[in-house]
Design a protein around this motif. Structure first.
Motif, PDB file in Angstrom:
ATOM      1  N   PRO A 155       0.833  -1.212   0.000  1.00  0.00           N
ATOM      2  CA  PRO A 155       0.000   0.000   0.000  1.00  0.00           C
ATOM      3  C   PRO A 155       0.861   1.253   0.000  1.00  0.00           C
ATOM      4  O   PRO A 155       2.006   1.254   0.472  1.00  0.00           O
ATOM      5  CB  PRO A 155      -0.802  -0.119   1.299  1.00  0.00           C
ATOM      6  CG  PRO A 155       0.027  -1.007   2.177  1.00  0.00           C
ATOM      7  CD  PRO A 155       0.733  -1.955   1.268  1.00  0.00           C
ATOM      8  N   GLY A 156       0.340   2.319  -0.535  1.00  0.00           N
ATOM      9  CA  GLY A 156       1.002   3.618  -0.487  1.00  0.00           C
ATOM     10  C   GLY A 156       0.364   4.491   0.581  1.00  0.00           C
ATOM     11  O   GLY A 156      -0.613   4.112   1.222  1.00  0.00           O
ATOM     12  N   THR A 157       0.926   5.667   0.780  1.00  0.00           N
ATOM     13  CA  THR A 157       0.413   6.601   1.780  1.00  0.00           C
ATOM     14  C   THR A 157       0.436   8.008   1.212  1.00  0.00           C
ATOM     15  O   THR A 157       1.391   8.393   0.526  1.00  0.00           O
ATOM     16  CB  THR A 157       1.265   6.566   3.060  1.00  0.00           C
ATOM     17  OG1 THR A 157       1.322   5.221   3.558  1.00  0.00           O
ATOM     18  CG2 THR A 157       0.667   7.456   4.140  1.00  0.00           C
ATOM     19  N   ALA A 158      -0.603   8.748   1.488  1.00  0.00           N
ATOM     20  CA  ALA A 158      -0.662  10.146   1.075  1.00  0.00           C
ATOM     21  C   ALA A 158      -0.956  11.004   2.300  1.00  0.00           C
ATOM     22  O   ALA A 158      -1.819  10.669   3.114  1.00  0.00           O
ATOM     23  CB  ALA A 158      -1.729  10.357   0.016  1.00  0.00           C
ATOM     24  N   VAL A 159      -0.200  12.098   2.430  1.00  0.00           N
ATOM     25  CA  VAL A 159      -0.518  13.108   3.435  1.00  0.00           C
ATOM     26  C   VAL A 159      -1.372  14.149   2.718  1.00  0.00           C
ATOM     27  O   VAL A 159      -0.968  14.694   1.686  1.00  0.00           O
ATOM     28  CB  VAL A 159       0.751  13.763   4.008  1.00  0.00           C
ATOM     29  CG1 VAL A 159       0.376  14.754   5.110  1.00  0.00           C
ATOM     30  CG2 VAL A 159       1.710  12.708   4.537  1.00  0.00           C
TER      31      VAL A 159
END
Length: 628
Positions: A296-300
């Protein structure tokens, strides 16, 4: 304010200097304040740092709370004095460890001001001191970017498992309240055939705005429930997708399923998987979940008052990689259809098909009676007379020829135990007959009376030459059978006819048939990318031996127990099998497994039915349906 500060003439003041142009003595209060601020921010807080506006302390705590679990290190890059008296700027370097793959790094400039007494410095904090461009009233948060799960592909690159549309059926609690929640939940449960009491209890326990999922169905499977479902107050069907095979039955046990991670899976993942993640729960989906699931990726993100999201930083998701198999979509479906001809309530059954030339597993199917078990690959059963292919090889190696005459009495006794032929064995094939006819008609007593030709290890050596009884890690669970040396005369006699201590799976017997076709020990392949170290048999199968075995199997079809296959297109070789097991029934007879193996061109097939009349009568029609 910010644009004015950036435009002012600045003088660099060393942060670590003991003598400061700001303080004019041996202290540097602005630099000290900046250092204290960086230390506090590294703890997701403004700490006890003096602020020009105390309300900012609470506002900052609320703003940064969604990032509390993200480690951060804040360092002071420099502190600059500006021309305006009593003002300075601290440049801070931020490093958020958003993921193992990448860090979010940037700099912000924070205004420092001197109090009226000339000795106290305070921080003039504003939202964009946390992140560049962050505006008053915006909030920050983390979003998980879900990777695309890899497909499972088959022979020739055909897509077997991919995202397919489903409907999530359940209760929307925003549409019902009070006692109607339980009433609707029970109606939904009855329509969808789930536990009504348990579902109603779960619906009442969940929050007032919850969607209480009852079941997930393929769109086609859901059509018949829609009319009644729609009439229930609060009933809601949510469109979604799930990794699915073409049909619900298609290689279901082998391929496995995907669903929400269980508590056990979450615990064993060491933090890689959290509640709500979709993971492989069984079969190949579970064994190769890490490959298929990806990362999975992460976005702020920043959310404005209008609820519009703005991405501040992103670590993209890494999509899962496809899992390549050798399954043929057409033959797998044909196998499922052939097993379905046994009818509703049929006993456990399985079918395996292999392409001998390269060992590719083209179909591995389990009937409804298997109740979710993978009997095709891991079942452990006495193979009955299908094992006579192995026994034939052992006897041929002992010097027996196909045209040699052997004795086929109705019964024979070994060390006090009586052995007989199957109940409808043709009387015309009793007496002295050629060995080829003993195999074609499946005469038990003919083989048993020749048991003394073999040493204890001869049968297991012949089995190994045909791929039976030698384990390999093929990348999924497979039982290759066992052929241990017999310890008694009666044990040796029983082993020769596929009873006694001999065990096999349908997969193993399909391997035997494949080796006969190819003239070598075939190592089946389902996952081409999985490396397997093949163990060579001590006495390898020769082309001449395989040719003789092919002739024996062809005789089964032309003159023996497999004659019903004569009009099936192609030159077919076969062997029927029936094996007693379990406890006697009311009539005193033991139940029997029904087997049949067959070859046609570059195809080898094994069919197994747990309880049947005989190989030809019970397994035979399934095999014929598959071949036709």
């Amino acid at each position: 304010m910010r644009s004015l500060r950036l435009g002012m003439t600045a003088v660099l003041v060393g942060v670590a200097s003991a003598c400061s142009a700001l303080g004019g003595d041996d202290t540097d209060p602005a630099a000290d304040l900046a250092a204290d601020l960086a230390a506090a921010l590294s703890e997701h807080s403004l700490g006890d740092v003096p602020l020009g506006d105390e309300a900012q302390r609470t506002a900052f705590a609320e703003l940064v709370a969604p990032l509390d679990e993200v480690p951060v290190v804040v360092d002071v890059v420099d502190v600059l004095e500006v021309e305006e008296e009593g003002r300075a700027e601290a440049t801070l370097a931020w490093r958020w460890e958003v993921s193992d793959a990448a860090a979010w790094e940037y700099e912000t400039t924070v205004a420092l001001t001197q109090g009226g007494d000339g000795s106290t410095w305070v921080v003039a904090w504003s939202p964009d001191d946390l992140a560049p461009g962050l505006a008053e009233g915006e909030t920050v948060g983390l979003r998980t970017l879900t990777p695309q799960r890899g497909d499972i592909t088959g022979d020739g690159g055909a897509v077997l498992v991919t995202e397919r549309p489903v409907l999530r059926y359940g209760l929307d609690k925003t549409k019902v309240e009070g006692t109607q929640v339980a009433r609707s939940a029970r109606r939904i449960a009855r329509i969808l055939d789930v536990d009504a009491a348990a579902y109603a209890e779960r619906a009442e326990a969940m929050g007032a705005e919850a969607f209480v999922e009852a079941v997930v169905l393929r769109e086609d499977d859901a059509l018949d429930v829609l009319p009644a479902f729609r009439r229930v107050p609060g009933a809601l069907a949510v469109r979604d997708t799930l990794p699915l095979a073409p049909t619900r039955e298609f290689a279901a046990t082998l391929l496995g399923r995907v669903g929400p991670a269980t508590a056990e899976v979450v615990e064993e993942s060491g933090g890689r998987i959290v509640a709500g993640d979709e993971v492989g729960l069984s079969g190949l989906q579970a064994r190769y979940d890490e490959q298929l699931r990806g990362s999975p990726g992460t976005a702020v993100v920043a959310r404005g008052a209008d609820d519009v999201l703005r991405t501040l930083f992103e670590v993209p998701a890494t999509d899962g990689a496809d899992l390549v198999t050798t399954l043929s979509p057409d033959l797998q479906q044909r196998a499922e259809d052939a097993l379905a001809t046994l009818g509703a309530g049929a006993p456990a059954a399985a079918l395996v098909a292999i392409r001998p030339s390269d060992g590719a597993v083209l179909a591995t199917a389990n009937g409804e009676g298997a109740a979710g078990a993978d009997l095709a690959a891991t079942g452990q059963y006495a193979p009955g007379s299908t094992f006579k292919v192995v026994s034939s090889l052992a006897l041929l190696r002992s010097g027996l020829a196909v045209d040699d005459v052997v004795s086929c009495p109705a019964t024979t006794v070994v060390d006090g135990r009586s052995f007989k032929n199957y109940d409808d064995y043709p009387s015309s094939a009793l007496g002295d007959i050629p060995f080829v006819q003993a195999i074609a008609q499946s005469c038990n007593t003919a083989l048993i009376t020749n048991a003394d030709r073999l040493d204890p290890s001869d049968l297991s050596a012949a089995a190994a030459a045909l791929g039976l009884g030698v384990d390999h890690d093929l990348g999924f669970g497979v039982y290759f059978g066992q052929v241990p040396p017999a310890e008694t005369e009666t044990g040796a006699a029983a082993d020769l006819i596929g009873q006694g201590t001999v065990l096999a799976s349908p997969f193993a017997m399909a391997t035997v048939a494949s080796s006969v076709v190819e003239g070598r020990t075939v190592l089946p392949v389902l996952l081409p990318d999985h490396e397997v170290q093949q163990v060579a048999p001590q006495v390898p199968l020769t082309g001449r031996e395989a040719g003789t075995l092919r002739g024996l199997m062809r005789a089964v079809v032309t003159t023996g127990s497999g004659r019903f296959l004569l009009d099936v297109p192609g030159e077919i070789g076969a062997k029927t099998g029936t094996a007693e097991y379990g406890e006697p029934g009311a009539a005193g007879d033991l139940p029997t497994h029904a087997w049949m193996i067959a070859t046609r061109g570059d195809l080898a097939v094994a069919v197994f039915v747990e309880t049947g009349v005989s190989g030809s009568q019970t397994a035979g029609p399934v095999l014929e349906a598959f071949l036709r």
